[in-house]
Design a protein around this motif. Structure first.
Motif, mmCIF file in Angstrom:
data_model
loop_
_atom_site.group_PDB
_atom_site.id
_atom_site.type_symbol
_atom_site.label_atom_id
_atom_site.label_comp_id
_atom_site.label_asym_id
_atom_site.label_seq_id
_atom_site.Cartn_x
_atom_site.Cartn_y
_atom_site.Cartn_z
ATOM 1 N N SER A 199 -9.948 3.264 8.228
ATOM 2 C CA SER A 199 -10.792 2.647 9.255
ATOM 3 C C SER A 199 -12.263 2.705 8.877
ATOM 4 C CB SER A 199 -10.574 3.355 10.600
ATOM 5 O OG SER A 199 -9.242 3.241 11.025
ATOM 6 N N MET A 200 -12.668 3.843 8.339
ATOM 7 C CA MET A 200 -14.073 4.010 7.965
ATOM 8 C C MET A 200 -14.455 3.066 6.824
ATOM 9 S SD MET A 200 -15.329 6.218 10.063
ATOM 10 C CE MET A 200 -16.903 6.546 9.243
ATOM 11 N N TYR A 201 -13.595 2.954 5.819
ATOM 12 C CA TYR A 201 -13.902 2.077 4.680
ATOM 13 C C TYR A 201 -13.860 0.606 5.076
ATOM 14 C CZ TYR A 201 -14.217 5.672 1.071
ATOM 15 O OH TYR A 201 -14.625 6.728 0.291
ATOM 16 N N LEU A 202 -12.957 0.238 5.973
ATOM 17 C CA LEU A 202 -12.952 -1.146 6.460
ATOM 18 C C LEU A 202 -14.250 -1.453 7.202
ATOM 19 C CD1 LEU A 202 -9.277 -1.567 7.750
ATOM 20 C CD2 LEU A 202 -10.332 -2.727 5.796
ATOM 21 N N LYS A 203 -14.707 -0.503 7.981
ATOM 22 C CA LYS A 203 -15.960 -0.680 8.718
ATOM 23 C C LYS A 203 -17.144 -0.833 7.756
ATOM 24 C CE LYS A 203 -17.712 2.794 11.068
ATOM 25 N NZ LYS A 203 -17.887 3.825 12.122
ATOM 26 N N GLU A 204 -17.059 -0.139 6.598
ATOM 27 C CA GLU A 204 -18.120 -0.214 5.597
ATOM 28 C C GLU A 204 -17.964 -1.423 4.670
ATOM 29 O OE1 GLU A 204 -20.764 2.083 5.211
ATOM 30 O OE2 GLU A 204 -20.069 2.763 7.179
ATOM 31 N N GLY A 205 -16.881 -2.186 4.818
ATOM 32 C CA GLY A 205 -16.640 -3.343 3.969
ATOM 33 C C GLY A 205 -16.122 -2.999 2.590
ATOM 34 N N GLU A 206 -15.558 -1.798 2.431
ATOM 35 C CA GLU A 206 -15.025 -1.333 1.145
ATOM 36 C C GLU A 206 -13.520 -1.601 1.105
ATOM 37 O OE1 GLU A 206 -16.602 -0.035 -1.395
ATOM 38 O OE2 GLU A 206 -18.521 0.720 -0.675
ATOM 39 N N ALA A 207 -13.155 -2.854 0.803
ATOM 40 C CA ALA A 207 -11.757 -3.278 0.890
ATOM 41 C C ALA A 207 -10.853 -2.513 -0.073
ATOM 42 C CB ALA A 207 -11.655 -4.774 0.620
ATOM 43 N N GLU A 208 -11.307 -2.321 -1.325
ATOM 44 C CA GLU A 208 -10.480 -1.637 -2.320
ATOM 45 C C GLU A 208 -10.159 -0.213 -1.869
ATOM 46 O OE1 GLU A 208 -10.852 0.220 -6.839
ATOM 47 O OE2 GLU A 208 -12.168 -1.427 -6.239
ATOM 48 N N LYS A 209 -11.176 0.523 -1.452
ATOM 49 C CA LYS A 209 -10.962 1.907 -1.026
ATOM 50 C C LYS A 209 -10.100 1.959 0.237
ATOM 51 C CE LYS A 209 -15.189 3.652 -3.168
ATOM 52 N NZ LYS A 209 -16.537 4.237 -2.954
ATOM 53 N N ALA A 210 -10.297 0.993 1.122
ATOM 54 C CA ALA A 210 -9.482 0.949 2.335
ATOM 55 C C ALA A 210 -8.014 0.773 1.984
ATOM 56 C CB ALA A 210 -9.953 -0.186 3.240
ATOM 57 N N TYR A 211 -7.731 -0.126 1.037
ATOM 58 C CA TYR A 211 -6.342 -0.351 0.634
ATOM 59 C C TYR A 211 -5.751 0.908 -0.007
ATOM 60 C CZ TYR A 211 -2.172 -2.167 -1.572
ATOM 61 O OH TYR A 211 -0.860 -2.346 -1.948
ATOM 62 N N VAL A 212 -6.494 1.523 -0.927
ATOM 63 C CA VAL A 212 -5.994 2.724 -1.607
ATOM 64 C C VAL A 212 -5.644 3.809 -0.595
ATOM 65 C CG1 VAL A 212 -6.592 4.630 -3.141
ATOM 66 C CG2 VAL A 212 -7.164 2.295 -3.794
ATOM 67 N N TRP A 213 -6.552 4.053 0.340
ATOM 68 C CA TRP A 213 -6.299 5.115 1.313
ATOM 69 C C TRP A 213 -5.209 4.738 2.310
ATOM 70 C CZ3 TRP A 213 -7.240 9.927 0.577
ATOM 71 C CH2 TRP A 213 -8.266 10.294 -0.289
ATOM 72 N N SER A 214 -5.017 3.448 2.533
ATOM 73 C CA SER A 214 -3.914 3.031 3.400
ATOM 74 C C SER A 214 -2.573 3.392 2.771
ATOM 75 C CB SER A 214 -3.979 1.523 3.670
ATOM 76 O OG SER A 214 -3.557 0.772 2.538
ATOM 77 N N GLN A 215 -2.489 3.260 1.452
ATOM 78 C CA GLN A 215 -1.244 3.587 0.771
ATOM 79 C C GLN A 215 -1.038 5.095 0.668
ATOM 80 O OE1 GLN A 215 0.940 0.929 0.358
ATOM 81 N NE2 GLN A 215 -0.819 0.310 1.584
ATOM 82 N N VAL A 216 -2.134 5.838 0.604
ATOM 83 C CA VAL A 216 -2.035 7.296 0.677
ATOM 84 C C VAL A 216 -1.466 7.691 2.043
ATOM 85 C CG1 VAL A 216 -3.326 9.464 0.742
ATOM 86 C CG2 VAL A 216 -3.919 7.712 -0.957
ATOM 87 N N ALA A 217 -2.045 7.121 3.101
ATOM 88 C CA ALA A 217 -1.586 7.428 4.461
ATOM 89 C C ALA A 217 -0.133 7.024 4.647
ATOM 90 C CB ALA A 217 -2.477 6.712 5.479
ATOM 91 N N TRP A 218 0.234 5.859 4.128
ATOM 92 C CA TRP A 218 1.602 5.362 4.268
ATOM 93 C C TRP A 218 2.592 6.305 3.570
ATOM 94 C CZ3 TRP A 218 4.621 2.660 0.318
ATOM 95 C CH2 TRP A 218 5.841 2.184 0.803
ATOM 96 N N GLN A 219 2.243 6.724 2.342
ATOM 97 C CA GLN A 219 3.134 7.624 1.615
ATOM 98 C C GLN A 219 3.254 8.988 2.294
ATOM 99 O OE1 GLN A 219 2.897 7.811 -2.733
ATOM 100 N NE2 GLN A 219 1.658 5.958 -2.723
ATOM 101 N N LEU A 220 2.249 9.342 3.090
ATOM 102 C CA LEU A 220 2.276 10.624 3.794
ATOM 103 C C LEU A 220 2.860 10.513 5.198
ATOM 104 C CD1 LEU A 220 -1.165 12.089 2.663
ATOM 105 C CD2 LEU A 220 1.108 12.801 1.909
#
Length: 267
Positions: A199-220
């Motif tokens: 959520s924080m990276y999407l708010k900052e417009g950091e699409a790549e980091k948002a995607y990476v962390w989304s997959q971290v969250a999903w795997q967890l």
């Protein structure tokens, strides 16, 4: 509220070594009261299972931390069984009635545990009573501990990050990264930490980091952040997705093994 989706085995060392930990079936057979107020069909299996393990953990070691995780698991189970109770079973009406009863029981148990911990000075419970019941006095007590060793745990760093989300983005990022660095191998991991980073990276417009962390969250365990849902938000080539997926997998391994060293950088 801080959500909890984590490895079920995390609580079991409280009872001894992993090999000697009882199964859900054994817990229910030996202590029926830990299971008798829950639904008896196939709905909410993972939430029900986790709740039973949490109850067992508290029965073996009634610490504020274990009670806090029990509350989280009660709330997750209650949320799931509430939805299940609205689904009509056309052939067996008693199945639906059983789920409704389980939901009512879960709400009673949440209320009872909330009352039991209302005067607790433990920072986890101070956070819970603020975030769930709007107790501002509890919040002030929690904030007074900021910077102390008592708050140097993943859950409490997340608690502080939740408070600062709307006021100080950089501080929020630093708290979330620090929370992940504090995990040790075998710890119960809260995917709300990486999902908040999304959520924080999407708010900052950091699409790549948002995607990476989304997959971290999903795997967890954060089910709503899978690849298909994120591809509707973050557009990239398949090669980019593959590269980001590899990054996410590496981060997950680091967190699980207690060797995550990542730090927030605004650049």
């Amino acid at each position: 509220m801080i959500k909890k989706y984590a490895a079920l085995i995390a609580l079991l060392p409280l009872a001894g070594c992993y090999d000697s930990a009882p199964t859900v079936r054994e817990i229910c057979q030996n202590t029926p009261s830990m299971c008798s107020d829950l639904n008896d069909d196939n709905w909410c299996n993972s939430e029900r299972r986790q709740l039973i393990f949490s109850r067992y953990g508290v029965s073996q070691n009634k610490t504020p931390e274990n009670q806090y995780y029990l509350m989280q698991d009660l709330q997750e189970y209650s949320k799931c069984i509430e939805l299940a109770s609205t689904i009509e079973h056309k052939k067996l009406k008693q199945k639906q009635s059983n789920r409704i009863e389980a939901y009512i029981n879960s709400q009673k148990n949440i209320k009872a545990l909330a009352n039991e911990t209302r005067s607790s000075e433990h920072p986890l419970w101070l956070y819970w009573h603020w975030s769930n019941q709007g107790n501002d006095e509890a919040l002030q007590k929690l904030l007074a501990m900021e910077g102390s060793k008592r708050l140097q745990t993943p859950e409490l760093q997340l608690a502080l990050a939740t408070y600062y989300t709307k006021q100080d983005s950089e501080k929020t990022f630093k708290l979330l990264y620090n929370a992940l660095r504090l995990y040790k191998e075998g710890d119960r991991i809260n995917p709300e930490i990486p999902s908040t980073l999304v959520s924080m990276y999407l708010k900052e417009g950091e699409a790549e980091k948002a995607y990476v962390w989304s997959q971290v969250a999903w795997q967890l365990g954060q089910e709503n952040l899978d690849k298909s849902s994120m591809k509707n938000i973050v557009t990239a080539s398949e090669d980019e997705y593959d590269n980001w997926d590899e990054q996410a997998e590496d981060i997950v391994n680091q967190i699980k093994e207690g060797r995550f060293k990542g730090r927030y950088s605004s650049s």
